[in-house]
Write a protein that holds these residues in place. Structure first.
Motif, short mmCIF file in Angstrom:
data_model
loop_
_atom_site.label_atom_id
_atom_site.label_comp_id
_atom_site.label_asym_id
_atom_site.label_seq_id
_atom_site.Cartn_x
_atom_site.Cartn_y
_atom_site.Cartn_z
N LYS A 243 -13.79 3.76 -1.34
CA LYS A 243 -13.08 3.10 -2.14
C LYS A 243 -11.84 2.15 -1.40
O LYS A 243 -11.86 0.88 -1.06
N TYR A 244 -11.51 2.95 -0.44
CA TYR A 244 -10.27 2.71 0.87
C TYR A 244 -10.46 2.87 1.60
O TYR A 244 -11.28 3.93 1.58
N ALA B 99 -10.78 1.48 -12.37
CA ALA B 99 -9.46 1.37 -11.45
C ALA B 99 -9.59 3.83 -11.26
O ALA B 99 -10.50 4.49 -12.65
N LYS C 205 -2.93 -2.18 -5.19
CA LYS C 205 -4.63 -2.66 -5.93
C LYS C 205 -4.61 -1.72 -6.69
O LYS C 205 -5.47 -2.88 -8.01
N GLU C 206 -4.73 -0.87 -6.98
CA GLU C 206 -4.80 0.37 -8.66
C GLU C 206 -4.26 0.06 -9.93
O GLU C 206 -4.50 0.07 -10.76
N ILE D 141 -0.23 -0.63 -0.04
CA ILE D 141 -1.77 -1.99 -1.16
C ILE D 141 -2.21 -1.37 -1.94
O ILE D 141 -2.61 -2.01 -2.66
N ILE D 142 -2.85 0.06 -2.19
CA ILE D 142 -3.81 1.02 -2.05
C ILE D 142 -2.88 1.49 -3.74
O ILE D 142 -3.84 0.44 -4.57
N THR E 78 -2.90 -2.96 -10.98
CA THR E 78 -2.97 -4.12 -10.94
C THR E 78 -4.29 -3.81 -11.09
O THR E 78 -4.68 -4.46 -12.50
N LEU E 79 -5.25 -3.04 -10.55
CA LEU E 79 -6.72 -2.92 -11.44
C LEU E 79 -6.49 -2.39 -12.58
O LEU E 79 -7.15 -2.72 -13.72
#
Length: 124
Positions: A5-6, A52, A40-41, A36-37, A43-44
């Motif tokens: 995923k990342y 998520a 992003k998670e 950043i991860i 926000t997801l």
């Protein structure tokens, strides 16, 4: 071949016998990538919670980020590792990187074929 995923870039910074300055630089290079991860998670999770990763993965990642920040802060203050369970700051960093490796190997999405499973994080 597993999917990830990342990805975070780290291995090119790793050397044998790291001194405190090198440990600090590695932690500083890794922190923005991990933050950043987390963003992003988060926000997801608010927009599409089914895509998520689970809360525990993000919580564990946040712990690693917090510990890396502590290592940087301790090196900046020229603190000793006497009060810690580590002999050097390089050992403390290695411990966090091992935790990151374990966290990264967690499967975030299972597929019918085992080799197609999506893992959380790949350290390159």
């Amino acid at each position: 071949m597993p999917r990830w995923k990342y990805k975070v870039e780290l291995k090119r910074y790793l050397l044998d016998n790291l001194d405190d300055v090198e440990v600090k630089i590695i932690a500083q290079k890794l922190l923005p990538q991990l933050r950043i991860i987390i963003v992003k998670e988060s926000t997801l999770k608010s927009h599409n919670p089914r895509k998520a990763v689970n809360y525990q993965l993000i919580s564990d990642l946040e712990d690693i980020v917090s510990n890396l920040e502590w290592i940087i802060e301790s090196i900046d203050k020229k603190e000793s590792t006497e009060d810690c369970s580590f002999n050097t700051w390089a050992e403390a960093l290695e411990s966090e990187l091992n935790m990151l490796g374990k966290l990264g190997s967690k499967v975030t999405k299972y597929e019918q074929v085992f080799s197609d499973n999506e893992h959380f994080l790949r350290v390159i």
